[in-house]
Design an enzyme around this catalytic site. Structure first.
Site, mmCIF file in Angstrom:
data_model
loop_
_atom_site.group_PDB
_atom_site.id
_atom_site.type_symbol
_atom_site.label_atom_id
_atom_site.label_comp_id
_atom_site.label_asym_id
_atom_site.label_seq_id
_atom_site.Cartn_x
_atom_site.Cartn_y
_atom_site.Cartn_z
ATOM 1 N N TRP A 68 -21.293 24.456 -12.883
ATOM 2 C CA TRP A 68 -21.634 23.027 -13.015
ATOM 3 C C TRP A 68 -23.118 22.862 -13.296
ATOM 4 O O TRP A 68 -23.511 22.023 -14.112
ATOM 5 C CB TRP A 68 -21.208 22.251 -11.779
ATOM 6 C CG TRP A 68 -19.733 22.324 -11.515
ATOM 7 C CD1 TRP A 68 -19.123 22.852 -10.418
ATOM 8 C CD2 TRP A 68 -18.665 21.863 -12.376
ATOM 9 N NE1 TRP A 68 -17.755 22.747 -10.543
ATOM 10 C CE2 TRP A 68 -17.452 22.145 -11.728
ATOM 11 C CE3 TRP A 68 -18.630 21.233 -13.633
ATOM 12 C CZ2 TRP A 68 -16.211 21.831 -12.286
ATOM 13 C CZ3 TRP A 68 -17.393 20.914 -14.188
ATOM 14 C CH2 TRP A 68 -16.206 21.213 -13.516
ATOM 15 N N ASP A 82 -26.406 16.955 -7.921
ATOM 16 C CA ASP A 82 -24.960 16.892 -8.066
ATOM 17 C C ASP A 82 -24.374 17.248 -6.701
ATOM 18 O O ASP A 82 -24.405 18.406 -6.282
ATOM 19 C CB ASP A 82 -24.506 17.890 -9.143
ATOM 20 C CG ASP A 82 -22.993 17.909 -9.323
ATOM 21 O OD1 ASP A 82 -22.280 17.203 -8.579
ATOM 22 O OD2 ASP A 82 -22.525 18.638 -10.228
ATOM 23 N N LYS A 142 -13.474 14.965 -4.828
ATOM 24 C CA LYS A 142 -13.549 16.102 -3.917
ATOM 25 C C LYS A 142 -13.580 15.638 -2.453
ATOM 26 O O LYS A 142 -12.961 16.240 -1.611
ATOM 27 C CB LYS A 142 -14.791 16.957 -4.198
ATOM 28 C CG LYS A 142 -14.990 17.309 -5.678
ATOM 29 C CD LYS A 142 -14.283 18.593 -6.086
ATOM 30 C CE LYS A 142 -14.177 18.772 -7.589
ATOM 31 N NZ LYS A 142 -15.416 18.825 -8.326
HETATM 32 C C1 LIG Z 1 -15.792 19.048 -9.834
HETATM 33 C C2 LIG Z 1 -17.250 19.111 -10.049
HETATM 34 C C3 LIG Z 1 -17.850 18.583 -11.215
HETATM 35 C C4 LIG Z 1 -17.041 17.962 -12.337
HETATM 36 O O1 LIG Z 1 -16.661 16.689 -11.979
HETATM 37 P P1 LIG Z 1 -15.888 15.732 -12.997
HETATM 38 O O2 LIG Z 1 -15.805 14.472 -12.190
HETATM 39 O O3 LIG Z 1 -14.572 16.361 -13.288
HETATM 40 O O4 LIG Z 1 -16.713 15.577 -14.213
HETATM 41 C C5 LIG Z 1 -19.218 18.644 -11.329
HETATM 42 N N1 LIG Z 1 -19.976 19.204 -10.374
HETATM 43 C C6 LIG Z 1 -19.442 19.726 -9.254
HETATM 44 C C7 LIG Z 1 -20.343 20.333 -8.226
HETATM 45 C C8 LIG Z 1 -18.073 19.700 -9.070
HETATM 46 O O5 LIG Z 1 -17.535 20.217 -7.942
#
Ligand SMILES: *Cc1c(COP(=O)(O)O)cnc(C)c1O
Length: 359
Positions: free
Chosen positions: A101, A168, A192
């Site tokens: 990511w 993030d 998540k």
């Molecule tokens: C799942 C995840 C993403 C991607 O998220 P989307 O909402 O599918 O774009 C980005 N960063 C992290 C740390 C993730 O766990």
């Protein structure tokens, strides 16, 4: 029988949240209408949006110098929106590369300005969180992925710097207290630890905005959503409603300190078994960097051919979502806020039973 859901995302939500969400899909607050069929500008939905924001502020301990936004496009859209809004063409932002990511965020940011990768664990397949690096003082911001969902690592301390963090937090938001002051912007895909897919939570200090010279499309400009309180266009109403219910659940269950205590207890239980059980090894090389959300482990050397057998035993015990991400292999058990420690105990018992039978 209800399964033990170790899925990485979309992931487990509290059972009480699911029940209330199902009820609201049929009849929202006795209105004789579903939450799915009322205006996003109705007083009833406005109350939901307001409560969601108040709860985020309360849970995260945000001051009035932060705005709370409910957006769409996933965390993946934040990879470019952050750089587009915060980084001018001739400016530099510092990034840590700690997983797939992070790497995607770096790639997108390069379209808008200079990116300096100041720390990386890529050469060792992202098996640890880098330490002992400097964040250059002229960096506009420092971007990090607080929890690496795929590789099972998590920051448990922060680099010393005055540069604001852009983070993030998709896979560990609201799993532990947040040191808010360090962060200029936090983003998280909801699926998540917060709610259904389709919602992206953004927490931003508006004084970071409006400092780049490029033209930003209206929908991609954070200032649009700050000034319109996330209702410039139709927001993801159902996802916001479910997230609001989850925020209520977090608050009613003691807030972030209590979430952290729950998550530490679960992670300790599982990692102890990974370390003690001769059939398994953890993939994170520095144990201090292990994620409390996503535990990654593989079959011990020489036992690889038993992988499918172990997954079959998991399935029989009702444990789902334990198969590892294809880039790491092996197993990954995700233990988000809503997962009960009893589910972790079931998985641990399966691991023990497996070792007794095949060890
Ligand atoms: C799942 C995840 C993403 C991607 O998220 P989307 O909402 O599918 O774009 C980005 N960063 C992290 C740390 C993730 O766990």
């Amino acid at each position: 029988m209800k399964k033990h859901n170790f899925s990485a995302g979309p992931a487990i939500l509290p059972a009480s949240v699911m029940e209330q969400a199902s009820q609201a899909a049929l009849d929202f607050n006795g209105m004789g209408l579903s939450i799915l069929e009322i205006s996003h500008r109705s007083p009833e939905f406005t109350a939901v949006l307001d409560e969601a924001e108040i709860l985020v502020r309360d849970i995260a301990g945000l001051g009035n110098d932060y705005a709370v936004l409910f957006l769409q496009g996933g965390a993946s859209s934040q990879f470019f929106m952050t750089a587009m809004n915060l980084l001018d063409g001739n400016e530099m932002a510092a990034y840590a590369d700690t997983g797939s990511w992070s790497a995607k965020a770096i790639k997108e940011a390069r379209n808008f300005g200079k990116v300096e990768v100041v720390a990386s664990s890529k050469e060792q397949n992202y098996t640890f969180i880098p330490r002992g690096y400097e964040v250059p003082a002229n960096a506009k911001y420092f971007h990090l992925t607080t929890n690496n969902t795929i590789f099972g690592t998590q920051y448990h301390s922060w680099p010393e710097t005055d540069v604001p963090f852009v983070a993030d937090m998709s896979s560990d938001i609201f799993s532990r207290p947040i040191d808010v002051e360090r962060f200029g912007l936090i983003y998280a895909g909801a699926q998540k630890n917060i709610g259904p897919a389709g919602l992206t939570l953004v927490i931003v200090r508006p004084d970071m905005l409006g400092k780049v010279s490029r033209t930003i499309p209206t929908m991609l400009d954070y200032r649009t959503h700050v000034s319109k309180k996330s209702t410039f266009n139709t927001p993801p109403v159902f996802a916001i409603y479910v997230a609001m219910l989850t925020f209520r659940w977090i608050k009613a269950n003691g807030g972030l300190p209590a979430m952290a205590a729950r998550n530490t207890a679960k992670a300790d239980l599982l990692y102890k078994e990974i370390d003690d059980n001769p059939m398994f090894v953890g993939t994170v090389t520095n144990k201090a960097d292990r994620s409390q959300m996503n535990a990654t482990f593989v079959m011990a050397p020489g036992k690889e051919q038993l992988q499918a057998t172990f997954l079959e035993m998991c399935k029989e015990a009702g444990c789902v979502g334990v198969k590892g991400h294809r880039s790491v292999g092996g197993f990954r058990a995700s233990m988000y806020n809503a997962l009960d420690i009893k589910s972790v105990q079931v998985l641990v018992d399966v691991m023990r039973g497996f070792a007794e039978r095949y060890g």
